[in-house]
Design an enzyme around this catalytic site. Structure first.
Site, PDB file in Angstrom:
ATOM      1  CG  ASP A 176      -1.962   1.008   1.270  1.00 35.70           C
ATOM      2  OD1 ASP A 176      -2.837   0.946   0.404  1.00 35.70           O
ATOM      3  OD2 ASP A 176      -1.948   1.888   2.160  1.00 35.70           O
ATOM      4  CD  GLU A 234      14.657 -14.511   5.171  1.00 29.90           C
ATOM      5  OE1 GLU A 234      13.587 -14.868   5.731  1.00 29.90           O
ATOM      6  OE2 GLU A 234      15.367 -13.580   5.601  1.00 29.90           O
TER       7      GLU A 234
HETATM    8  C1  GLC Z   1      -4.201   3.008  -0.734  1.00 25.66           C
HETATM    9  C2  GLC Z   1      -5.445   2.139  -0.644  1.00 25.66           C
HETATM   10  C3  GLC Z   1      -6.590   2.977  -0.199  1.00 25.66           C
HETATM   11  C4  GLC Z   1      -6.272   3.559   1.162  1.00 25.66           C
HETATM   12  C5  GLC Z   1      -4.954   4.326   1.138  1.00 25.66           C
HETATM   13  C6  GLC Z   1      -4.461   4.602   2.526  1.00 25.66           C
HETATM   14  O1  GLC Z   1      -4.294   3.953  -1.727  1.00 25.66           O
HETATM   15  O2  GLC Z   1      -5.669   1.514  -1.874  1.00 25.66           O
HETATM   16  O3  GLC Z   1      -7.791   2.246  -0.144  1.00 25.66           O
HETATM   17  O4  GLC Z   1      -7.299   4.422   1.544  1.00 25.66           O
HETATM   18  O5  GLC Z   1      -3.938   3.575   0.504  1.00 25.66           O
HETATM   19  O6  GLC Z   1      -4.025   3.423   3.144  1.00 25.66           O
END
Ligand code: GLC
Length: 570
Positions: A216, A267
């Site tokens: 993310d 790993e």
């Molecule tokens: C990313 C995710 C989104 C989230 C953001 C903060 O863009 O896809 O859904 O709100 O990160 O974590």
């Protein structure tokens, strides 16, 4: 043996280390997929119960959005504990059973890892608040003193991605940074504890059989917060710089962080994979996709294109080059849990563009303006997806798109969940419209989502016609198209190459060949064009209805066809 175990065969996943290069990956938003216990929220056992559906769909892997303990301030992207399961979604045992069931069905699993920020309920953040200014505990996050005579002014005018200030006051004169919601404090990635803890998390899930990770906001971890802090306007003006000099996004130090992650991935046998969510300039994507780094990166370019032959061709050509540069495979995506569904984007008027902005405007109007042509949107979405599934590389699909679902605009305000709605009242209605729980059975409460009468986000009545049981028995449904296309793709995918072909010299028709005599042609025009030569393998829409001259073969408007042609001699 449970009923479920009896229904899957004993196939196991292969140990091919390159399995990810041309995989079809299906994104599951766990709270909205299938509910096993009747609380109106999807859960892990619900996913396990639908493994046969996933296998029949023909996907190679699933990617699970967060299922960790969370107050759901941002749909689970506010993580309380990275190494546990939210009790509403199940237990670690349920997780293990789900992984085993997926693997028995030959499906791999990628989980979402959220390293830029934790939730404000995370143990470390609670310790940081309690320990006070200047403490080592605060140093795991980004705390700064307030400005002004009363220390009540934020350290800078930065705005969060969800609207409002990016700084939240504490009650002791400090502020903490949150690039997203206030419930999502940003970690300090210069801190060794933070770095070590994420390595531990990667091993924790890898040891449980997870095949890979979706990372993310992978481009945000490293930050330069030295003084003086730039203004918000300065940050925005340089957002897509390509030299790694932006204070917040896409910095060079990320290479070092992901090199450590890569060592952990390697790993394992086969090595764990990772795909970066990095909204960076296309020319910087290779940094995340390099094999010394995360190994793959999302390309959101197609997602932002209009339904337009020229745009698609440029995007595809550019990304073939980027993939060659990084050594990774291409990635393609039209929909995910953050954007208006592509069936809806493509049903909005051409003169307004079909990218996210116009989609959001439509949601904001409650689905009234601009006018949505539902049939056209689905027709184009099917054509676009069939084109995408033929491209070399990895295709990312989002739950519900295989049913031809549109965005749901008619969610009452009091049912909305997304922080973008609450933090920008009246400006953005948020992302709930693509997260409404799936319809499985037309004539069941909550359309078979689970045993409860209702799901946590209300489903519209028009979901009935898209229920899985309805579409499964209709050979012309979008579900049947996805199943056919995914099965064929498995047979046909070979080398990761593509050769452009001509269709007359019509610029509105895109045609290309894949190795082995597989030709793909998309007619972007609304009107039919002459049918290209070859045996039809699959088409995104009916082939016989558009013809007004009997006997003559035509490729209808806004339709893609896969053809078997004589392999070219290379
Ligand atoms: C990313 C995710 C989104 C989230 C953001 C903060 O863009 O896809 O859904 O709100 O990160 O974590």
């Amino acid at each position: 043996m449970t009923e479920h175990e009896a229904s899957v065969d004993a196939s196991v996943i292969s140990d091919d280390p390159d399995w990810w290069r041309q995989a079809a990956v299906y994104q599951i938003y766990p709270r909205s997929f299938a509910d096993s216990d009747g609380d109106g929220i999807g859960d892990l056992r619900g996913i396990t119960s639908r493994v046969p559906y996933l296998r029949e769909l023909g996907v190679d892997a699933v990617w699970l959005s967060p299922f960790y303990p969370s107050a759901l301030a941002d749909g689970g992207y506010d993580v309380d504990d990275y190494r546990d399961v939210d009790p509403r979604l199940g237990t670690l045992d349920d997780f293990d059973e789900m992984v085993a069931a997926l693997h028995r069905a030959g499906i791999r699993i990628i989980t979402d890892i959220v390293p830029n920020h934790s939730s404000n309920r995370h143990e470390w953040f609670r310790e940081a608040l309690a320990a006070g200014p200047g403490s080592p505990e605060r140093d795991r996050y980004v705390f700064r003193d307030g400005h002004g005579p009363h220390l009540d002014q934020p350290p800078s005018d930065w705005e969060s991605m969800f609207g409002g200030s990016a700084w939240e006051p504490t009650d002791d004169g400090q502020f903490y940074l949150h690039l997203f919601a206030p419930e999502q404090p940003d970690f300090n990635w210069h801190h060794p504890d933070v770095r070590a803890d994420f390595l531990k998390t990667l091993r924790f899930w890898s040891d449980r059989g997870v095949d890979g990770f979706r990372v993310d906001v992978a481009h945000a971890l490293a930050k330069d917060l030295s003084h003086p802090l730039p203004t918000h306007a300065e940050l925005e003006a340089t957002r897509l710089v390509t030299d790694g000099s932006h204070p917040l996004w896409d910095r060079e130090e990320l290479d070092e962080i992901y090199a450590e992650w890569r060592a952990v991935f390697n790993e394992y046998d086969p090595p764990r994979i990772a795909v970066a969510e990095a909204w960076v300039a296309p020319s910087r994507r290779h940094r995340y996709a390099a094999e010394t780094s995360l190994g793959q990166a999302f390309n959101f370019d197609l997602l932002r294109d209009d339904f337009d032959a020229g745009d698609f061709r440029r995007t595809i050509a550019d990304n073939l080059v980027f993939a060659r540069e990084s050594g990774s495979s291409n990635t393609w995506v039209f929909s995910n849990h953050d954007v208006v569904r592509h069936a809806t984007r493509y049903g909005l008027p051409d003169d307004q563009g079909q990218d996210g902005a116009v989609g959001r405007a439509w949601v904001l109007s409650g689905g009234q303006t601009p006018p949505l042509d539902r049939d056209r949107g689905v027709r184009r979405a099917r054509a676009a997806t069939l084109l995408m599934l033929a491209l070399p590389g990895c295709a990312y699909l989002y739950q519900g798109e295989e049913l031809g679902l549109h965005e749901v605009a008619e969610i009452p305000d009091d049912a909305r969940q997304d922080p973008t709605f609450f933090r920008s009242p009246g400006v953005d209605r948020g992302r709930d419209g693509c997260r409404v729980p799936l319809p499985w059975v037309a004539d069941a409460p909550a359309f078979g989502f689970g045993p409860a009468d209702a799901s946590y986000l209300p489903q519209p009545e028009w979901f009935r016609e898209h229920a899985v049981d309805v579409e499964a028995s209709d050979p012309d449904s979008t579900l049947s198209l996805y199943r056919r296309a995914l099965a064929l793709r498995r047979e046909l995918q070979a080398a990761e190459t593509l050769t452009w072909a001509e269709h007359g010299d019509d610029p509105e028709v895109l045609a290309f060949d894949r190795p082995g005599g597989w030709r793909v042609v998309t007619n972007f025009r609304p009107r039919p064009v002459p049918m290209p030569a070859g045996d039809v393998l699959v088409a995104s829409g009916p082939l016989d209805e558009a013809s007004d001259s009997p006997g003559a073969r035509e490729l209808p408007g806004e339709t893609t066809v896969w053809l078997r042609v004589a392999p070219s001699v290379d």
